[in-house]
Design a protein around this motif. Sequence first.
Motif, PDB file in Angstrom:
ATOM      1  N   SER A  52      30.949  -7.520  36.453  1.00 23.81           N
ATOM      2  CA  SER A  52      29.823  -7.494  37.392  1.00 23.81           C
ATOM      3  C   SER A  52      28.963  -8.740  37.232  1.00 23.81           C
ATOM      4  CB  SER A  52      28.972  -6.240  37.178  1.00 23.81           C
ATOM      5  OG  SER A  52      29.683  -5.100  37.569  1.00 23.81           O
ATOM      6  N   SER A  53      28.761  -9.159  36.002  1.00 23.92           N
ATOM      7  CA  SER A  53      27.988 -10.371  35.733  1.00 23.92           C
ATOM      8  C   SER A  53      28.688 -11.607  36.304  1.00 23.92           C
ATOM      9  CB  SER A  53      27.785 -10.523  34.225  1.00 23.92           C
ATOM     10  OG  SER A  53      27.150 -11.739  33.933  1.00 23.92           O
ATOM     11  N   VAL A 106      36.911  -1.553  37.115  1.00 25.20           N
ATOM     12  CA  VAL A 106      37.377  -2.837  37.627  1.00 25.20           C
ATOM     13  C   VAL A 106      38.901  -2.822  37.706  1.00 25.20           C
ATOM     14  CG1 VAL A 106      37.384  -5.330  37.260  1.00 25.20           C
ATOM     15  CG2 VAL A 106      35.383  -3.983  36.584  1.00 25.20           C
ATOM     16  N   HIS A 107      39.403  -3.233  38.851  1.00 26.35           N
ATOM     17  CA  HIS A 107      40.846  -3.348  39.067  1.00 26.35           C
ATOM     18  C   HIS A 107      41.206  -4.832  38.998  1.00 26.35           C
ATOM     19  CE1 HIS A 107      44.380  -3.880  41.771  1.00 26.35           C
ATOM     20  NE2 HIS A 107      44.810  -2.891  41.022  1.00 26.35           N
ATOM     21  N   VAL A 108      42.142  -5.170  38.105  1.00 30.10           N
ATOM     22  CA  VAL A 108      42.543  -6.561  37.895  1.00 30.10           C
ATOM     23  C   VAL A 108      44.053  -6.668  38.080  1.00 30.10           C
ATOM     24  CG1 VAL A 108      42.517  -8.509  36.295  1.00 30.10           C
ATOM     25  CG2 VAL A 108      40.704  -6.793  36.171  1.00 30.10           C
ATOM     26  N   GLU A 150      32.561   0.424  29.745  1.00 30.12           N
ATOM     27  CA  GLU A 150      31.276   0.063  30.356  1.00 30.12           C
ATOM     28  C   GLU A 150      30.895  -1.392  30.086  1.00 30.12           C
ATOM     29  OE1 GLU A 150      26.768   1.874  30.781  1.00 30.12           O
ATOM     30  OE2 GLU A 150      28.191   2.833  29.427  1.00 30.12           O
ATOM     31  N   ALA A 151      31.079  -1.864  28.866  1.00 32.03           N
ATOM     32  CA  ALA A 151      30.721  -3.241  28.523  1.00 32.03           C
ATOM     33  C   ALA A 151      31.604  -4.246  29.263  1.00 32.03           C
ATOM     34  CB  ALA A 151      30.817  -3.455  27.017  1.00 32.03           C
ATOM     35  N   GLU A 152      32.903  -3.961  29.324  1.00 31.71           N
ATOM     36  CA  GLU A 152      33.812  -4.863  30.037  1.00 31.71           C
ATOM     37  C   GLU A 152      33.525  -4.862  31.535  1.00 31.71           C
ATOM     38  OE1 GLU A 152      38.064  -5.213  29.034  1.00 31.71           O
ATOM     39  OE2 GLU A 152      37.622  -3.713  27.478  1.00 31.71           O
TER      40      GLU A 152
END
Length: 100
Positions: free
Chosen positions: A71-72, A50-52, A64-66
């Motif tokens: 995604s959620s 994820v790019h923020v 993976e959890a983050e």
Amino acid sequence: MRAQLHRILELAQLPNVRLQVLPFRAGGHACMAGAFSIVSFVEPEAVDVVHVDTIAATAWVEDEAESATYSSFFDRTARLSLAPKDSLRLIETISEDMHC
């Protein structure tokens, strides 16, 4: 603005684009904290990245959890959004109602 809406409608016809409008009436939603991009890979064992972008920094989330949390958030926001056909219809209506 009308030209911008027409361009969005053109881009929505691309096979790799899914356009959904989140109506104002949906109220608060999980993605209000800011924009992010989820980068997924073809390999099934690969973890989404994820790019923020924030005001002060750019971050790459590789945990993976983050990544799953983002995604959620995205999935919940997509469920609150109009269906693609309804989104296109709304944009077309707004464009037609514009004077100029």
